[in-house]
Scaffold this active site. Structure first.
Site, short mmCIF file in Angstrom:
data_model
loop_
_atom_site.label_atom_id
_atom_site.label_comp_id
_atom_site.label_asym_id
_atom_site.label_seq_id
_atom_site.Cartn_x
_atom_site.Cartn_y
_atom_site.Cartn_z
CG ASP A 174 43.20 -14.10 28.45
OD1 ASP A 174 43.58 -14.32 27.30
OD2 ASP A 174 42.13 -13.52 28.72
CB CYS B 254 36.43 -14.13 23.19
SG CYS B 254 37.69 -14.83 22.12
CG HIS C 153 40.77 -16.32 26.33
ND1 HIS C 153 40.80 -14.95 26.27
CD2 HIS C 153 40.02 -16.72 25.28
CE1 HIS C 153 40.10 -14.54 25.23
NE2 HIS C 153 39.61 -15.61 24.61
#
Length: 253
Positions: free
Chosen positions: A188, A142, A220
């Protein structure tokens, strides 16, 4: 760098376990940068480390239990792992239950800190462990993904990996020449299919060495913050970690 942090970046299920690593400080220009350190068992008997993973965490930080346990897993697979705390103790993990938390201000501060201290932190790690006979790898989750490609651009890395990345562009990926694994979620908003496919097309045109895996039914954040009580999430998280290990081992000889 575009701001692509989404709500999924800030959602978590905390994992159970006892971390095996420890906190150390890496000096960067007189500033101690907190770092999670995990090493293989009996490493003291094997001499200096030969395969080092630089761990660039998501917004929950290198000292969040999920991150600690993941770094510990990489260590059990023969890697010395160093995870930078570019949040300096102020990761989002401290603010999960604060409905009035100012995310944009916190993110701006955190990005500035990461940009300021990450290059010097990597240099200090290289000074500590050297480069002769040592191979460096980097993994970013991330928030941490862009810093993987920054290091790939320097030529330091034998291989790289990112999971559900944020703040990437095609150009930021292409600047790195390290073999790279992308571990992606079907759902995502931070790394959408059109961007993912554009990155793949660009890497293919470049004749780069790359590997994409896409996990169905997960969002995600799955690689570090999956719900272990949901079989598909648990499997995706574990398979992502296994894949990263095998990818790095491929380039570790």
């Amino acid at each position: 760098m575009t701001d692509t942090l989404t709500d999924h970046c800030f959602v978590t299920v905390q994992h159970a376990g006892t971390p095996a690593g420890q906190r150390i400080d890496i000096d960067v220009g007189g500033v101690p940068v907190p770092t999670y350190f995990a090493e293989p068992r009996n490493s003291s008997l094997d001499g200096p480390p030969r395969n080092i993973i630089l761990y660039f965490p998501d917004v929950f930080g290198a000292f969040y239990p999920n991150s600690q346990l993941l770094q510990d897993y990489f260590a059990t697979q023969g890697f010395t792992v160093l995870g930078i705390d570019y949040f300096f103790g102020d990761s989002y993990a401290l603010h999960v239950n604060d409905p009035n938390f100012d995310r944009p201000t916190w993110r701006e501060k955190s990005v500035n800190q990461a940009k300021t201290f990450t290059p010097g932190w990597v240099d200090a790690v290289k000074q500590k462990y050297g480069t002769s006979g040592v191979k460096y790898f980097a993994v970013g989750y991330c928030f941490g993904a862009p810093y993987v490609f920054d290091q790939g651009e320097t030529g330091l890395l034998a291989a790289a990996a990112v999971a559900h990345p944020t703040a990437l562009t095609v150009d930021s990926v292409l600047k790195s020449n390290a073999p790279v694994l992308f571990s992606c979620a079907e759902i995502d908003d931070a790394f959408k299919p059109d961007l993912r496919r554009s990155v793949e097309d660009a890497l293919s045109a470049k004749k780069a060495t790359y590997y994409f895996q896409i996990f169905s039914g997960v969002s995600h954040g799955f690689a570090t913050r999956a719900d272990p009580s949901v079989e598909n999430q648990r499997w995706a998280k574990e398979e992502c970690a296994r894949s990263i290990v095998q990818w790095f081992k491929r380039f570790s000889e």
